[in-house]
Design an enzyme around this catalytic site. Structure first.
Site, mmCIF file in Angstrom:
data_model
loop_
_atom_site.group_PDB
_atom_site.id
_atom_site.type_symbol
_atom_site.label_atom_id
_atom_site.label_comp_id
_atom_site.label_asym_id
_atom_site.label_seq_id
_atom_site.Cartn_x
_atom_site.Cartn_y
_atom_site.Cartn_z
ATOM 1 N N HIS A 158 -7.789 15.943 -36.190
ATOM 2 C CA HIS A 158 -7.163 17.139 -35.627
ATOM 3 C C HIS A 158 -5.775 16.804 -35.084
ATOM 4 O O HIS A 158 -5.447 15.639 -34.846
ATOM 5 C CB HIS A 158 -8.008 17.719 -34.485
ATOM 6 C CG HIS A 158 -9.186 18.509 -34.964
ATOM 7 N ND1 HIS A 158 -10.373 17.918 -35.328
ATOM 8 C CD2 HIS A 158 -9.344 19.842 -35.150
ATOM 9 C CE1 HIS A 158 -11.225 18.855 -35.711
ATOM 10 N NE2 HIS A 158 -10.634 20.045 -35.621
ATOM 11 N N LYS A 162 -5.239 18.287 -29.321
ATOM 12 C CA LYS A 162 -6.671 18.535 -29.064
ATOM 13 C C LYS A 162 -7.177 17.639 -27.934
ATOM 14 O O LYS A 162 -6.877 16.449 -27.903
ATOM 15 C CB LYS A 162 -7.491 18.294 -30.337
ATOM 16 C CG LYS A 162 -8.951 18.679 -30.178
ATOM 17 C CD LYS A 162 -9.648 18.831 -31.515
ATOM 18 C CE LYS A 162 -11.111 19.192 -31.343
ATOM 19 N NZ LYS A 162 -11.307 20.472 -30.653
HETATM 20 P P1 NAD Z 1 -4.690 26.146 -26.075
HETATM 21 O O1 NAD Z 1 -4.637 25.170 -24.944
HETATM 22 O O2 NAD Z 1 -3.459 26.353 -26.904
HETATM 23 O O3 NAD Z 1 -5.140 27.591 -25.530
HETATM 24 C C1 NAD Z 1 -6.105 27.796 -24.531
HETATM 25 C C2 NAD Z 1 -5.564 28.895 -23.615
HETATM 26 O O4 NAD Z 1 -6.591 29.325 -22.724
HETATM 27 C C3 NAD Z 1 -4.384 28.409 -22.747
HETATM 28 O O5 NAD Z 1 -3.274 29.276 -22.921
HETATM 29 C C4 NAD Z 1 -4.956 28.449 -21.340
HETATM 30 O O6 NAD Z 1 -3.975 28.758 -20.345
HETATM 31 C C5 NAD Z 1 -5.984 29.588 -21.487
HETATM 32 N N1 NAD Z 1 -6.948 29.616 -20.378
HETATM 33 C C6 NAD Z 1 -7.482 28.585 -19.672
HETATM 34 N N2 NAD Z 1 -8.274 29.063 -18.694
HETATM 35 C C7 NAD Z 1 -8.250 30.414 -18.770
HETATM 36 C C8 NAD Z 1 -8.857 31.466 -18.028
HETATM 37 N N3 NAD Z 1 -9.646 31.217 -16.963
HETATM 38 N N4 NAD Z 1 -8.602 32.746 -18.392
HETATM 39 C C9 NAD Z 1 -7.798 33.035 -19.432
HETATM 40 N N5 NAD Z 1 -7.168 32.065 -20.177
HETATM 41 C C10 NAD Z 1 -7.407 30.775 -19.849
HETATM 42 O O7 NAD Z 1 -5.907 25.662 -26.976
HETATM 43 P P2 NAD Z 1 -6.300 26.162 -28.454
HETATM 44 O O8 NAD Z 1 -5.815 25.177 -29.461
HETATM 45 O O9 NAD Z 1 -5.948 27.605 -28.621
HETATM 46 O O10 NAD Z 1 -7.891 25.967 -28.398
HETATM 47 C C11 NAD Z 1 -8.683 26.618 -27.418
HETATM 48 C C12 NAD Z 1 -10.142 26.221 -27.612
HETATM 49 O O11 NAD Z 1 -10.634 26.763 -28.843
HETATM 50 C C13 NAD Z 1 -10.388 24.717 -27.691
HETATM 51 O O12 NAD Z 1 -11.608 24.422 -27.041
HETATM 52 C C14 NAD Z 1 -10.505 24.463 -29.174
HETATM 53 O O13 NAD Z 1 -11.236 23.315 -29.507
HETATM 54 C C15 NAD Z 1 -11.223 25.717 -29.606
HETATM 55 N N6 NAD Z 1 -11.103 26.059 -31.037
HETATM 56 C C16 NAD Z 1 -12.214 26.529 -31.639
HETATM 57 C C17 NAD Z 1 -12.171 26.941 -32.964
HETATM 58 C C18 NAD Z 1 -13.405 27.530 -33.598
HETATM 59 O O14 NAD Z 1 -13.373 27.932 -34.777
HETATM 60 N N7 NAD Z 1 -14.505 27.664 -32.855
HETATM 61 C C19 NAD Z 1 -10.980 26.856 -33.695
HETATM 62 C C20 NAD Z 1 -9.844 26.382 -33.036
HETATM 63 C C21 NAD Z 1 -9.917 25.985 -31.698
#
Ligand code: NAD
Length: 270
Positions: A158, A162
């Site tokens: 990744h 991450k």
């Molecule tokens: P990122 O850090 O870019 O985004 C996460 C966002 O959530 C940030 O902007 C953060 O400020 C916000 N956040 C944190 N606490 C919060 C709260 N209490 N209320 C509202 N917003 C809040 O990360 P990302 O790359 O977008 O990934 C996010 C998550 O999704 C990770 O755990 C990642 O592994 C997961 N993910 C899952 C899949 C899937 O298909 N299931 C795919 C991609 C990413």
């Protein structure tokens, strides 16, 4: 029929911005609310402007309760603690939740599952169709290729941002392999090797995690025996594939009866 009101938690994040764009583009859906972590500098900004699709008249809020009040279903790709809180709010409000955050501890995962008693929760470590088919293929292969001859190793790569490892998808692939073999992943998993590890123990399921660049998500499950190797893999070239699957899950979950659902349910693979 009225449009499904979609709320996006973490709407300034990498996935959050993509989810806003995908939900906005989907007929029958409207982006009704968006949130960020309290104190995040993006609060007050327009969700559509942040997502690059033009202003939608939806300002990011730091109030998670307001997010749920304004939505039929909330998309949550945030952080483990936020996802637990959002699952509790979904349960209290009886609103659907699509939860994609990875890296949850077992007790946090249980808290999300418990919310499924009073709300429709779709939980998946990966929302792509390809990966969900891969899960089924890996279970089948693991059931066929026994532990005496075949060693299972799972490799993932990744992007450099991450924060958790191995990826939620790699762990889900490990669960699928363990299911196929009728064992518990917690007992079979070997997560990372370093130094004098000794020879490989038969029946274990090994994990290796690579990090770098902008890789959206590569996964490979290797079944290695003396004289042959079967490799089942998937490469995501854009996060859009996860956002598209998650928004499809949201449309499926809105108004559905309480339960803990997976992408298998959404895709009709069960
Ligand atoms: P990122 O850090 O870019 O985004 C996460 C966002 O959530 C940030 O902007 C953060 O400020 C916000 N956040 C944190 N606490 C919060 C709260 N209490 N209320 C509202 N917003 C809040 O990360 P990302 O790359 O977008 O990934 C996010 C998550 O999704 C990770 O755990 C990642 O592994 C997961 N993910 C899952 C899949 C899937 O298909 N299931 C795919 C991609 C990413």
């Amino acid at each position: 029929m009225a449009d499904i009101r979609i709320g996006v938690a973490g709407a300034a994040g990498r996935m959050g911005r993509m989810l806003v764009a995908e939900a906005h583009a989907l007929p029958g859906c409207v982006v009704a609310a968006a949130s960020e972590a309290p104190g995040n500098p993006a609060i007050g900004q327009d969700a559509g402007a942040l997502a690059g699709v033009g202003a939608l008249g939806v300002a990011l809020t730091g109030d998670a309760q307001a997010l749920f009040a304004a939505s039929d279903v909330v998309l949550d790709f945030t952080s483990p603690a936020a996802t637990v809180r959002h699952a509790e709010l979904a349960a209290a409000a009886g609103k659907a939740l699509v939860a994609g955050t990875t890296g949850l501890k077992p007790e946090q995962e249980q808290a999300v599952a418990a919310a499924g008693r009073t709300a429709a929760i779709v939980r998946a470590a990966n929302f792509s169709l390809g990966v969900n088919l891969l899960l089924a293929l890996v279970e089948r292969a693991a059931a066929t290729l026994g532990p005496d001859a075949y060693d299972i190793e799972i490799v993932e790569m990744h992007h450099r941002h991450k924060v958790d490892a191995p990826s939620g998808t790699a762990l889900a692939l490990g669960e699928a392999a363990a299911r196929g073999r009728g064992v518990k992943l917690a007992e079979a998993a070997v997560r990372g090797r370093d130094g004098m590890t000794g020879a490989r123990r038969a029946g274990t399921i090994g994990f290796a995690a690579l990090r770098g660049g902008d890789v959206a998500g590569d996964h490979m499950v290797v079944f290695a025996a003396d004289g042959e190797r079967l490799e089942l893999g998937h490469r995501a070239s854009s996060r859009q594939v996860f956002a598209r699957g998650a928004v499809a899950a949201a449309r499926w979950a809105a108004g559905r009866k309480p339960g803990l659902y997976s992408m298998r349910d959404v895709l009709g693979l069960t």
